[in-house]
Design a protein around this motif. Sequence first.
Motif, mmCIF file in Angstrom:
data_model
loop_
_atom_site.group_PDB
_atom_site.id
_atom_site.type_symbol
_atom_site.label_atom_id
_atom_site.label_comp_id
_atom_site.label_asym_id
_atom_site.label_seq_id
_atom_site.Cartn_x
_atom_site.Cartn_y
_atom_site.Cartn_z
ATOM 1 N N THR A 121 -11.403 5.252 -2.845
ATOM 2 C CA THR A 121 -11.903 4.875 -4.176
ATOM 3 C C THR A 121 -11.501 5.886 -5.245
ATOM 4 N N ALA A 122 -10.572 6.788 -4.942
ATOM 5 C CA ALA A 122 -10.224 7.866 -5.882
ATOM 6 C C ALA A 122 -9.417 7.400 -7.081
ATOM 7 N N GLY A 123 -8.837 6.189 -7.023
ATOM 8 C CA GLY A 123 -8.101 5.665 -8.170
ATOM 9 C C GLY A 123 -6.647 6.073 -8.242
ATOM 10 N N LEU A 124 -6.097 6.606 -7.153
ATOM 11 C CA LEU A 124 -4.687 7.030 -7.138
ATOM 12 C C LEU A 124 -3.937 6.356 -5.988
ATOM 13 N N PRO A 125 -3.872 5.027 -5.985
ATOM 14 C CA PRO A 125 -3.259 4.324 -4.858
ATOM 15 C C PRO A 125 -1.736 4.332 -4.853
ATOM 16 N N ALA A 126 -1.118 4.776 -5.944
ATOM 17 C CA ALA A 126 0.346 4.777 -6.026
ATOM 18 C C ALA A 126 0.819 6.080 -6.652
ATOM 19 N N PHE A 127 1.932 6.583 -6.172
ATOM 20 C CA PHE A 127 2.528 7.754 -6.822
ATOM 21 C C PHE A 127 2.934 7.357 -8.235
ATOM 22 N N PRO A 128 2.618 8.187 -9.241
ATOM 23 C CA PRO A 128 2.811 7.782 -10.629
ATOM 24 C C PRO A 128 4.249 7.865 -11.135
ATOM 25 N N VAL A 129 5.099 8.638 -10.451
ATOM 26 C CA VAL A 129 6.475 8.841 -10.908
ATOM 27 C C VAL A 129 7.425 8.182 -9.910
ATOM 28 N N PRO A 130 8.286 7.265 -10.354
ATOM 29 C CA PRO A 130 9.241 6.650 -9.415
ATOM 30 C C PRO A 130 10.132 7.705 -8.769
ATOM 31 N N ARG A 131 10.230 7.662 -7.450
ATOM 32 C CA ARG A 131 11.025 8.652 -6.723
ATOM 33 C C ARG A 131 11.929 7.944 -5.723
#
Length: 378
Positions: free
Chosen positions: A128-138
Motif C-alpha cells: 500500500t506504499a503507493g510506489l508500484p512502478a519505477f518512476p523513470v523509464p530504464r
Amino acid sequence: MQARFAPVRDCFHDLFASGRETGAALAVWYDGTPVVDLVGGTGAAVPPGAAVPPGAAVPAVAAVPAVGAEAPWRPDTLVDVYSVGKPVVALCLLLLVDRGRVDLDAPVSAYWPEFRAPATVRQVLDHTAGLPAFPVPRPAAAIPDWGLLCADLAAAEPEWTPGSVAGEHAWTYGHLVGELVRRVDGRPVGRFLADEIAGPWRLDLAFGLGAADQRRCADLSYADPEWPVRMLGEPGSLRARALGNPAGGLDTAVVNSPLWRAAEIPAVNLHATASALARLYAGLLAGGTLDGVRRFSPELVAEATRVQYDGPDLVLDRRASWTLGMQWEPDGSWGMGGIGGSSAWADPERGYTFAYATARLADHDRVEDLVEALHSCL
C-alpha cells in the motif's frame, strides 16, 4: 512417496503427457513431513556428470520423457519463480523486525533518509506504499544497477496516499524491502538471505546467482508467444508500467541471461527449487522453527501472515487480501503465486505446504489441477 498421494503424482505426470508442461518440480509437506517431491521434463543447463547434492531425492517421475536435447530436470535444478520470491524478501526484513531492529510502523525515511514518500515499513510490506512502478523509464541494461533503481524510488512521489489502497508492487517491492534490509543491516539482501535464512534452514534458493548456480538454472520458455503481451495489459496502464520497467522482465532473452540471473531483483528473480519453497513454508507453518532451528518467533509469524489490507488492488485489478508480503486466501492459506505459473503457500487448516516451480510460462491452471488432486488425498 506415500501411496496415499499417488493421485498427485499421476496429475503431475499427466501435465507432461498432455503437453501442458515441459519442465517443473512439485513438493508438498503434510503434517510437518515431506510427502511429495517430484521433478520432470527438461530445462536445466547442467553439465554432464554433475553430482546430485547429498540428501537430494532421485527424480520421482522418471517416465516423463525428455524434451529436445536439453538436460533433464533434476532435484537441484533452479528456476526463476517470479513473485513467489516476494514473501522471501519480506521475511528478510521481518527477521529484523523480530529482532527489534526495525519498527513496522516507523516511516521508511527513519532508515532510508533520502526516501521521500510518507510511507511506513508496514505499508511497504503490504503493497500500500503507493510506489508500484519505477518512476523513470530504464532499459534492460539498468537491471543490475541496484543503486540507480533505489535512487529512482527514493525520489519518487507516491501514486496514491500510502495506506489508502493497494497495488501489487510488482517489480519495486524487492528494491523497497531489500534496501531497507541493507540500510539497517549493511548486507545486500541476497547475502542476508543466504546467511540468515537459507543457510540455517538449508534452503536451495537465492537472489543473485554465482556462475556455478547459474549452470543449474532452467531456461524459461513461453507456452504461448503472445504471453508477454497479455501479461503486460493495456499500454500505459498502471499494470504495464509496473511490469514493464525496466525493460525485459518478461523477455526470455533477458530472464535466461547471466545479467538477470546474477542481479538481485528480489520481487521477481528468486531462483529456487520447489523442495526449498515447500520446506520454507513448513518452517513458517511450524511457528518459525524448522529441524530444531528457530529463525522467527511464533508472534512474528502470526503478524506476518495476518491480513493487513483487504480491498481493491489497482495493479491486479481485483480484490486482494495482503499480509506482510503474502496473499491471503479465503480458505485461510497464505503464500504467493508468480506470473508464469509457479506458486508456493501454506494451508494451516489442512496442514500442508505446497510448492510448484515451472519453466513453462503460462497460467495457473496446472497448479489448480494439482491442488484438486492433493485435496482429494486429504
